[in-house]
Design an enzyme around this catalytic site. Sequence first.
Site, PDB file in Angstrom:
ATOM      1  N   GLY A   2       0.813  -1.210   0.000  1.00  0.00           N
ATOM      2  CA  GLY A   2       0.000   0.000   0.000  1.00  0.00           C
ATOM      3  C   GLY A   2       0.846   1.259   0.000  1.00  0.00           C
TER       4      GLY A   2
ATOM      5  CG  LEU B 255      -4.915  -7.987   7.327  1.00  0.00           C
ATOM      6  CD1 LEU B 255      -4.733  -6.502   7.044  1.00  0.00           C
ATOM      7  CD2 LEU B 255      -4.385  -8.324   8.715  1.00  0.00           C
TER       8      LEU B 255
ATOM      9  CE1 TYR C 297     -13.525  -3.356   0.902  1.00  0.00           C
ATOM     10  CE2 TYR C 297     -14.022  -1.060   1.373  1.00  0.00           C
ATOM     11  CZ  TYR C 297     -14.259  -2.213   0.649  1.00  0.00           C
ATOM     12  OH  TYR C 297     -15.237  -2.219  -0.318  1.00  0.00           O
TER      13      TYR C 297
ATOM     14  CB  THR D 153      -9.568   7.856   8.078  1.00  0.00           C
ATOM     15  OG1 THR D 153     -10.099   8.804   7.157  1.00  0.00           O
ATOM     16  CG2 THR D 153     -10.728   7.091   8.680  1.00  0.00           C
ATOM     17  CG  ASP D 154     -10.325  12.812   6.974  1.00  0.00           C
ATOM     18  OD1 ASP D 154     -11.338  13.224   6.378  1.00  0.00           O
ATOM     19  OD2 ASP D 154      -9.450  12.133   6.404  1.00  0.00           O
TER      20      ASP D 154
ATOM     21  CE1 TYR E  14     -11.377   3.648   4.914  1.00  0.00           C
ATOM     22  CE2 TYR E  14     -11.943   5.969   5.150  1.00  0.00           C
ATOM     23  CZ  TYR E  14     -10.997   4.953   5.131  1.00  0.00           C
ATOM     24  OH  TYR E  14      -9.673   5.269   5.340  1.00  0.00           O
TER      25      TYR E  14
END
Length: 304
Positions: free
Chosen positions: A16, A42, A66, A106-107, A130
């Site tokens: 990634g 995972l 993801y 993440t934001d 998400y």
Amino acid sequence: MRAGTLQPILLTGVNGQVGSELLPLLQPLGEVIAPDRTQLDLTDSASIRTVLRDVKPQWIINAAAYTAVDKAESERDLAFAINAEAPRILGEEAKRLDATVLHFSTDYVFNGSGDAPWIEPAPTGPLSVYGESKLAGEQALASTGAAHFTFRTSWVYGSHGKNFLLTILRLAREREQLRIVADQHGAPTWSRDLAHLAVHTMKICNSSGTKQPPQGVYHACNAGETTWFGFAQEILRLAKITEPQSHFATLEPILTSEYPTPATRPVNSRLNCSRLSHGLGFTMPDWKDSLAQVMNEVFESHIR
């Protein structure tokens, strides 16, 4: 958290954006075990536990996730398996091994209201599957009691992989005009800056003469702020300097409402990174400075 030599280190998500930047930076620190998806699934709890018990790492760096934000709306179970359940298992095994977990979030855990940069204790309220899955992962990891650092970041990009920068450069060569959202605010963040942050954190934690930094959640994005439109503008400004003879598309600013997507994006993705500098002694570079470095790499590789 054990002080001393870093050995071994388990890195997930090696292919990634963040993982690929981490691999070369980690190698001087100890033995790096970086299984790919065929070696570490995972979505399979047994696979995760088997690998961890075989490797017995001192550090677990979870750079895997993801990240298909829109697709997650129809793949909720898969998103939660990778983003929520896997961090819980990593935490449980880390606790058993007396290892430390570095995890990226993440934001999108916030609802994007207001215009002030979000601080770590601010109430969360994800707008998408998400975001829900990433928040669940943060909470699951913390609930295990394992030593851990969670870095919430935003708008990650780099010189390779699938990201906004490379998409804009490609489309700007193919089209006459690009319509870019101009009412979502945040900070583009270079994956290599996040990799340097992770290595910095590991070094200070493993220095026996250094006071151990506070664990938990930290906001970590490049300094400054812009919009997706502003990000695209700066990308093409730099591109035109490097390739003045090339033709690039013109940009048109649009509202989020003019570009509907399956997943709702937060309008305010600004993150307050004060805790990062105070708690870990690390300051993220300005987004424009980092972008200039990435653009040089992109064009150098294109020339070669």
